[in-house]
Design a protein around this motif. Sequence first.
Motif, PDB file in Angstrom:
ATOM      1  N   UNK A  83       0.812  -1.224   0.000  1.00 24.94           N
ATOM      2  CA  UNK A  83       0.000   0.000   0.000  1.00 24.94           C
ATOM      3  C   UNK A  83       0.837   1.261   0.000  1.00 24.94           C
ATOM      4  N   UNK A  84       1.958   1.220   0.707  1.00 24.39           N
ATOM      5  CA  UNK A  84       2.803   2.406   0.864  1.00 24.39           C
ATOM      6  C   UNK A  84       3.906   2.498  -0.191  1.00 24.39           C
ATOM      7  N   UNK A  85       3.941   1.542  -1.136  1.00 19.85           N
ATOM      8  CA  UNK A  85       4.993   1.552  -2.151  1.00 19.85           C
ATOM      9  C   UNK A  85       6.364   1.206  -1.603  1.00 19.85           C
ATOM     10  N   UNK A  86       6.407   0.754  -0.351  1.00 19.11           N
ATOM     11  CA  UNK A  86       7.687   0.467   0.286  1.00 19.11           C
ATOM     12  C   UNK A  86       7.853  -1.001   0.673  1.00 19.11           C
ATOM     13  N   UNK A  87       6.773  -1.645   1.163  1.00 13.31           N
ATOM     14  CA  UNK A  87       6.917  -2.971   1.734  1.00 13.31           C
ATOM     15  C   UNK A  87       5.705  -3.836   1.434  1.00 13.31           C
ATOM     16  N   UNK A  88       5.979  -5.131   1.216  1.00 12.82           N
ATOM     17  CA  UNK A  88       4.919  -6.134   1.062  1.00 12.82           C
ATOM     18  C   UNK A  88       5.406  -7.420   1.703  1.00 12.82           C
ATOM     19  N   UNK A  89       4.452  -8.299   2.039  1.00 12.44           N
ATOM     20  CA  UNK A  89       4.778  -9.622   2.555  1.00 12.44           C
ATOM     21  C   UNK A  89       3.983 -10.664   1.780  1.00 12.44           C
ATOM     22  N   UNK A  90       4.647 -11.771   1.443  1.00 14.60           N
ATOM     23  CA  UNK A  90       4.021 -12.931   0.809  1.00 14.60           C
ATOM     24  C   UNK A  90       4.503 -14.161   1.561  1.00 14.60           C
ATOM     25  N   UNK A  91       3.968 -15.327   1.196  1.00 10.87           N
ATOM     26  CA  UNK A  91       4.411 -16.580   1.815  1.00 10.87           C
ATOM     27  C   UNK A  91       4.798 -17.582   0.735  1.00 10.87           C
ATOM     28  N   UNK A  92       5.809 -18.377   1.039  1.00  9.63           N
ATOM     29  CA  UNK A  92       6.256 -19.435   0.133  1.00  9.63           C
ATOM     30  C   UNK A  92       5.282 -20.611   0.217  1.00  9.63           C
ATOM     31  N   UNK A  93       5.438 -21.610  -0.665  1.00  6.49           N
ATOM     32  CA  UNK A  93       4.599 -22.807  -0.575  1.00  6.49           C
ATOM     33  C   UNK A  93       4.725 -23.532   0.766  1.00  6.49           C
ATOM     34  N   UNK A  94       5.806 -23.295   1.501  1.00  5.26           N
ATOM     35  CA  UNK A  94       6.008 -23.925   2.799  1.00  5.26           C
ATOM     36  C   UNK A  94       5.664 -22.989   3.954  1.00  5.26           C
TER      37      UNK A  94
END
Length: 146
Positions: free
Chosen positions: A107-118
């Motif tokens: 949202x802030x153009x600075x940071x995101x989080x995702x998760x791997x298949x594990x």
Amino acid sequence: MQYLHTMVRVKDLDASLHFYCNLLGLEEISRKDSEKGRFTLVFLAAPDDRQRALDDRAPMVELTYNWDPEDYDGGRNFGHLAYRVDDLYALCDKLQAGGVTINRPPRDGHMAFVRSPDNISIELLQKGDALPPRAPWQDMENTGSW
């Protein structure tokens, strides 16, 4: 002292390599199969770190695949891996198109989080200054946890 690597145990090596290499953009540096130990180790590095990793001077991610099935719980207990990226929005677009849930949108153009298949949490940080907020990311809600 030199930081060498972070090891992550994976249940499906092909799915993990698809995520880390094809979607996230890491590159395979080396691979070792151990018949006696019944495991495979795959070392990955960010593209900008490739040559330094080949020279054994850059940190890497070690994917450990045990050939005999095991359950690995608590991916969130691990913490997270963090990568600086050239274009946060472009990478999130690519990951989302590849079926990856964006747990914490950029949202802030600075940071995101995702998760791997594990279920390993991956933090993505924009290189340099934050990008200007942009749709659809600026109004996206969080999904799950990171």
